[in-house]
Design an enzyme around this catalytic site. Sequence first.
Site, short mmCIF file in Angstrom:
data_model
loop_
_atom_site.label_atom_id
_atom_site.label_comp_id
_atom_site.label_asym_id
_atom_site.label_seq_id
_atom_site.Cartn_x
_atom_site.Cartn_y
_atom_site.Cartn_z
CG HIS A 115 -24.84 -22.71 32.08
ND1 HIS A 115 -25.08 -21.37 31.89
CD2 HIS A 115 -25.25 -23.20 33.42
CE1 HIS A 115 -25.38 -21.06 32.88
NE2 HIS A 115 -25.52 -22.05 33.88
CD GLU A 116 -25.28 -26.67 34.23
OE1 GLU A 116 -24.78 -26.66 35.57
OE2 GLU A 116 -26.65 -26.16 34.12
CG HIS A 128 -22.20 -23.63 36.88
ND1 HIS A 128 -21.87 -22.44 37.65
CD2 HIS A 128 -23.34 -23.79 36.40
CE1 HIS A 128 -22.93 -21.37 37.20
NE2 HIS A 128 -23.99 -22.03 36.50
#
Length: 513
Positions: A125-126, A129
């Site tokens: 997920h990170e 980003h």
Amino acid sequence: MEISGRRMRRFRMRFRRDHLTGGENIENEASCCYCDLKISNFNEPIFRLGRRFSGVLKVWFSIGLGFGVASLILVTVFLLLQFHSNPLFSNRLTSAVFGFSPSTRVSLSGIAYVLVSTVITVSVHELGHALAAASEGIQMEYIAVFIAAIFPGGLVAFDNDVLQSLPSFNALRIYCAGIWHNAVFCALCVFALFLLPVMLSPFYKHGESLTVVDVPSVSPLFGYLSPGDVIVSLDGIQVHKPSEWLELAAILDKENSKTSNGSLYLGGSRRFHHGKGYCVPISLIEEGYKGKMVENQFVCPGDLTAFRTMPCSNAAIREVSVCLDAKDIVKLQKCGDGWVTTSDTDNQSDCVCPQGDLCLQAMQSPGVLWTEITYKRTSSQDCSRLGLDFNTSNCLGTFVFVGDLIAMSHSVHLTAYQPRWLFNFFGKSFPNILERSLTCTFHVSLALVLLNSLPVYYLDGESILESSLQSFTWLSPRKKKKALQVCLVGGSLLSFLAFFRIFLLGLPLSRRW
């Protein structure tokens, strides 16, 4: 909440703090309710990767932008469906998404799978980003993992001033990148599960029989089955997958609860009828213990089981009630119409036994099912080499389970993978570990998609909603701010009520995970 500084992206929470000066060291934080570990070693590699493939990544994350906005809408609908008047519907919906029912008992190994899956999916997920920001020319300041109260999480920190200067479309690409990566990761897990039998085929057989992975001490099958044993059939019906095992147990339990003498179609040419009997020699019946009647119930001493004559049409019934050892009886020829048949035979011939035998059936009380489980021991190399040639194998065994079939079927851990004989002494649990890991990672990753798509404060959904509202140019800044507040307050309230209903109030038990 507008404070100058940098914006931190995380799957649980988002904070904005003062901007770091060039020579300032990154310090970890620790308090009674919050602690984190900040890492800056990956800043340069991720930034270089994002800048090198900037064009491709912008197209990739533009697709993710569409998915993120659509996910925000769909998750809001999902949130409203949690208040459906039918509790069973809400329970199934929750189980499908999170992989467990609210009342499910999670084992210690299950907790370990969840923790490892959480670390992996939060990293994915990170990373989304960070790559999306790098493709826009924004370098992250650090990556951090944290625990806030009892909730673990992760974050990447960016310069908030640079983020605010981006067009809303470009900012949306960054905000939607995390849930987009989690969604793609879900698809990869499904694809890996689909290909797993092919990838493991040189070492494991798949879909031939069920292999026992673990038998907990609380299971009614403890002491009868051991890890590595192969379950051949349940009540004479061959089972190939854990789903078939659970489905067949439910069918047999349902049939046992019926009071009529109808038949139940099992698929193909197989049918299930009432009445499971054994052709017992009259000499064995005469030697058996006669038992006693206690409160209108026939009671047998010790481990003996009560048997009675099977009621058959057009047959001269000799009423017999006797106590016999079930271990000896299950080895005899079967009779009656309660066993699996390959065709609809005449019921009049179902109770036919050789001369000198009587067709007897076990006496059962309501809710208690008499079920035969046939299995094969694979503890020796000889048994493993015989494969599925059970008729010539002395490794084949049968025992009778008497009790709650549904509870029994959920009490043992099974897998459809059977080690080939060279690998029978090691690696029996490896396919099950892979399968459970992929399944758990899928559900955790999907849960992150849903959580970060919620229109609530401190999650990605807030930033997605805020940037999406910037596209409505006909709205004044004041109206945009008002609409954002209404959506976030309403979404946060609905989310709190939904999760309170799901995890605190609980719903009917679905299954053991």
